[in-house]
Scaffold this motif. Structure first.
Motif, PDB file in Angstrom:
ATOM      1  N   SER A 256      -2.606   6.322  -4.136  1.00  0.00           N
ATOM      2  CA  SER A 256      -3.196   5.240  -3.346  1.00  0.00           C
ATOM      3  C   SER A 256      -4.278   4.517  -4.132  1.00  0.00           C
ATOM      4  O   SER A 256      -4.372   3.284  -4.103  1.00  0.00           O
ATOM      5  CB  SER A 256      -3.779   5.785  -2.045  1.00  0.00           C
ATOM      6  OG  SER A 256      -2.753   6.305  -1.234  1.00  0.00           O
ATOM      7  N   LEU A 257      -5.097   5.260  -4.838  1.00  0.00           N
ATOM      8  CA  LEU A 257      -6.145   4.662  -5.664  1.00  0.00           C
ATOM      9  C   LEU A 257      -5.538   3.787  -6.754  1.00  0.00           C
ATOM     10  O   LEU A 257      -6.015   2.669  -7.009  1.00  0.00           O
ATOM     11  CB  LEU A 257      -7.027   5.753  -6.274  1.00  0.00           C
ATOM     12  CG  LEU A 257      -8.182   5.286  -7.146  1.00  0.00           C
ATOM     13  CD1 LEU A 257      -9.149   4.409  -6.349  1.00  0.00           C
ATOM     14  CD2 LEU A 257      -8.913   6.482  -7.740  1.00  0.00           C
ATOM     15  N   ALA A 258      -4.464   4.256  -7.376  1.00  0.00           N
ATOM     16  CA  ALA A 258      -3.800   3.464  -8.418  1.00  0.00           C
ATOM     17  C   ALA A 258      -3.250   2.160  -7.836  1.00  0.00           C
ATOM     18  O   ALA A 258      -3.341   1.098  -8.463  1.00  0.00           O
ATOM     19  CB  ALA A 258      -2.679   4.274  -9.063  1.00  0.00           C
ATOM     20  N   LEU A 259      -2.709   2.229  -6.627  1.00  0.00           N
ATOM     21  CA  LEU A 259      -2.178   1.034  -5.981  1.00  0.00           C
ATOM     22  C   LEU A 259      -3.298   0.031  -5.687  1.00  0.00           C
ATOM     23  O   LEU A 259      -3.160  -1.169  -5.935  1.00  0.00           O
ATOM     24  CB  LEU A 259      -1.449   1.422  -4.691  1.00  0.00           C
ATOM     25  CG  LEU A 259      -0.676   0.336  -3.980  1.00  0.00           C
ATOM     26  CD1 LEU A 259       0.438  -0.211  -4.870  1.00  0.00           C
ATOM     27  CD2 LEU A 259      -0.101   0.885  -2.688  1.00  0.00           C
ATOM     28  N   ILE A 260      -4.416   0.531  -5.193  1.00  0.00           N
ATOM     29  CA  ILE A 260      -5.568  -0.344  -4.917  1.00  0.00           C
ATOM     30  C   ILE A 260      -6.105  -0.945  -6.212  1.00  0.00           C
ATOM     31  O   ILE A 260      -6.405  -2.141  -6.278  1.00  0.00           O
ATOM     32  CB  ILE A 260      -6.662   0.429  -4.162  1.00  0.00           C
ATOM     33  CG1 ILE A 260      -6.186   0.733  -2.737  1.00  0.00           C
ATOM     34  CG2 ILE A 260      -7.973  -0.356  -4.140  1.00  0.00           C
ATOM     35  CD1 ILE A 260      -7.067   1.710  -1.989  1.00  0.00           C
ATOM     36  N   ASP A 261      -6.205  -0.142  -7.264  1.00  0.00           N
ATOM     37  CA  ASP A 261      -6.666  -0.656  -8.560  1.00  0.00           C
ATOM     38  C   ASP A 261      -5.734  -1.748  -9.070  1.00  0.00           C
ATOM     39  O   ASP A 261      -6.195  -2.762  -9.605  1.00  0.00           O
ATOM     40  CB  ASP A 261      -6.775   0.474  -9.585  1.00  0.00           C
ATOM     41  CG  ASP A 261      -7.988   1.369  -9.347  1.00  0.00           C
ATOM     42  OD1 ASP A 261      -8.912   0.948  -8.618  1.00  0.00           O
ATOM     43  OD2 ASP A 261      -7.997   2.490  -9.898  1.00  0.00           O
ATOM     44  N   CYS A 262      -4.433  -1.535  -8.892  1.00  0.00           N
ATOM     45  CA  CYS A 262      -3.461  -2.552  -9.315  1.00  0.00           C
ATOM     46  C   CYS A 262      -3.693  -3.851  -8.545  1.00  0.00           C
ATOM     47  O   CYS A 262      -3.691  -4.929  -9.136  1.00  0.00           O
ATOM     48  CB  CYS A 262      -2.035  -2.040  -9.083  1.00  0.00           C
ATOM     49  SG  CYS A 262      -0.755  -3.230  -9.529  1.00  0.00           S
ATOM     50  N   ALA A 263      -3.910  -3.749  -7.259  1.00  0.00           N
ATOM     51  CA  ALA A 263      -4.142  -4.947  -6.443  1.00  0.00           C
ATOM     52  C   ALA A 263      -5.430  -5.650  -6.851  1.00  0.00           C
ATOM     53  O   ALA A 263      -5.486  -6.880  -6.917  1.00  0.00           O
ATOM     54  CB  ALA A 263      -4.196  -4.574  -4.963  1.00  0.00           C
ATOM     55  N   LEU A 264      -6.470  -4.873  -7.145  1.00  0.00           N
ATOM     56  CA  LEU A 264      -7.745  -5.461  -7.553  1.00  0.00           C
ATOM     57  C   LEU A 264      -7.668  -6.134  -8.919  1.00  0.00           C
ATOM     58  O   LEU A 264      -8.377  -7.106  -9.178  1.00  0.00           O
ATOM     59  CB  LEU A 264      -8.845  -4.398  -7.553  1.00  0.00           C
ATOM     60  CG  LEU A 264      -9.275  -3.888  -6.180  1.00  0.00           C
ATOM     61  CD1 LEU A 264     -10.220  -2.705  -6.326  1.00  0.00           C
ATOM     62  CD2 LEU A 264      -9.918  -5.009  -5.375  1.00  0.00           C
ATOM     63  N   ASP A 265      -6.804  -5.626  -9.789  1.00  0.00           N
ATOM     64  CA  ASP A 265      -6.666  -6.183 -11.134  1.00  0.00           C
ATOM     65  C   ASP A 265      -5.671  -7.351 -11.198  1.00  0.00           C
ATOM     66  O   ASP A 265      -5.511  -7.971 -12.243  1.00  0.00           O
ATOM     67  CB  ASP A 265      -6.215  -5.091 -12.115  1.00  0.00           C
ATOM     68  CG  ASP A 265      -7.307  -4.071 -12.380  1.00  0.00           C
ATOM     69  OD1 ASP A 265      -8.492  -4.385 -12.139  1.00  0.00           O
ATOM     70  OD2 ASP A 265      -6.973  -2.951 -12.816  1.00  0.00           O
ATOM     71  N   CYS A 266      -5.024  -7.637 -10.096  1.00  0.00           N
ATOM     72  CA  CYS A 266      -3.965  -8.650 -10.078  1.00  0.00           C
ATOM     73  C   CYS A 266      -4.547 -10.056 -10.258  1.00  0.00           C
ATOM     74  O   CYS A 266      -5.554 -10.415  -9.647  1.00  0.00           O
ATOM     75  CB  CYS A 266      -3.203  -8.564  -8.754  1.00  0.00           C
ATOM     76  SG  CYS A 266      -1.830  -9.730  -8.678  1.00  0.00           S
ATOM     77  N   ASP A 267      -3.887 -10.842 -11.106  1.00  0.00           N
ATOM     78  CA  ASP A 267      -4.297 -12.220 -11.342  1.00  0.00           C
ATOM     79  C   ASP A 267      -3.658 -13.201 -10.363  1.00  0.00           C
ATOM     80  O   ASP A 267      -4.049 -14.367 -10.316  1.00  0.00           O
ATOM     81  CB  ASP A 267      -3.924 -12.654 -12.767  1.00  0.00           C
ATOM     82  CG  ASP A 267      -4.747 -11.926 -13.818  1.00  0.00           C
ATOM     83  OD1 ASP A 267      -5.867 -11.491 -13.488  1.00  0.00           O
ATOM     84  OD2 ASP A 267      -4.268 -11.792 -14.961  1.00  0.00           O
ATOM     85  N   HIS A 268      -2.668 -12.752  -9.603  1.00  0.00           N
ATOM     86  CA  HIS A 268      -1.978 -13.634  -8.662  1.00  0.00           C
ATOM     87  C   HIS A 268      -2.863 -13.907  -7.444  1.00  0.00           C
ATOM     88  O   HIS A 268      -3.650 -13.059  -7.025  1.00  0.00           O
ATOM     89  CB  HIS A 268      -0.661 -12.990  -8.204  1.00  0.00           C
ATOM     90  CG  HIS A 268       0.370 -12.935  -9.265  1.00  0.00           C
ATOM     91  ND1 HIS A 268       0.387 -11.988 -10.267  1.00  0.00           N
ATOM     92  CD2 HIS A 268       1.446 -13.749  -9.501  1.00  0.00           C
ATOM     93  CE1 HIS A 268       1.412 -12.191 -11.048  1.00  0.00           C
ATOM     94  NE2 HIS A 268       2.068 -13.260 -10.618  1.00  0.00           N
ATOM     95  N   ASP A 269      -2.686 -15.099  -6.882  1.00  0.00           N
ATOM     96  CA  ASP A 269      -3.424 -15.436  -5.660  1.00  0.00           C
ATOM     97  C   ASP A 269      -2.990 -14.551  -4.499  1.00  0.00           C
ATOM     98  O   ASP A 269      -3.800 -14.202  -3.642  1.00  0.00           O
ATOM     99  CB  ASP A 269      -3.206 -16.911  -5.286  1.00  0.00           C
ATOM    100  CG  ASP A 269      -3.895 -17.851  -6.265  1.00  0.00           C
ATOM    101  OD1 ASP A 269      -4.879 -17.419  -6.904  1.00  0.00           O
ATOM    102  OD2 ASP A 269      -3.445 -19.005  -6.396  1.00  0.00           O
TER     103      ASP A 269
END
Length: 139
Positions: A104-117
């Motif tokens: 879950s933490l990895a998924l949240i980190d991925c979302a936070l690092d995303c450049d897409h709007d």
């Protein structure tokens, strides 16, 4: 006049206050067989040092995710094999919870690092979700 600390016995209120608990919690733990305080005059509970240690052990076990039934089972058994089995079973369950939390933490980190709007349209976020679905719930 001697205080309860001087005689090595404490009231339910004193023990509850020491640990930041409500007295009903200690009464409940007694009712399910986790605590066995002495009774003064047959009615008032008097907690000795061993009882205070038991409260501390219960709290630590609860912090580690143990349920009251497992705590009672560990307290009640003198069989080291049985105690080891309880600990092993709990360790396995804890390792699974940790793995889910890390995913879950990895998924949240991925979302936070995303450049897409909109992360819902991000291919990397989709890949992370697919990896999590595959790791947690094989279809």
């Amino acid at each position: 006049m001697k205080s309860s600390e001087d005689v090595g016995q404490w009231s339910i209120g004193e023990v509850a206050e020491r640990f930041g608990l409500a007295t009903h919690v200690l009464r409940h733990w007694e009712s399910v067989g986790l605590l066995h305080p002495a009774r003064e005059g047959g009615s008032r509970r008097r907690y000795e040092k061993s009882d205070v240690y038991a409260v501390a052990m219960i709290l630590r076990a609860k912090e580690a995710g143990f349920g009251l039934d497992d705590i009672r089972e560990m307290f009640d058994t003198d069989d080291p094999v049985r105690r080891t089995a309880i600990l092993g079973r709990h360790r396995d369950a804890l390792a699974r919870r940790i793995a889910r939390a890390q995913a879950s933490l990895a998924l949240i980190d991925c979302a936070l690092d995303c450049d897409h709007d909109d992360i819902a349209s991000c291919p990397h976020f989709h890949a992370a979700i697919e990896a999590q679905i595959g790791a947690l719930a094989p279809l």
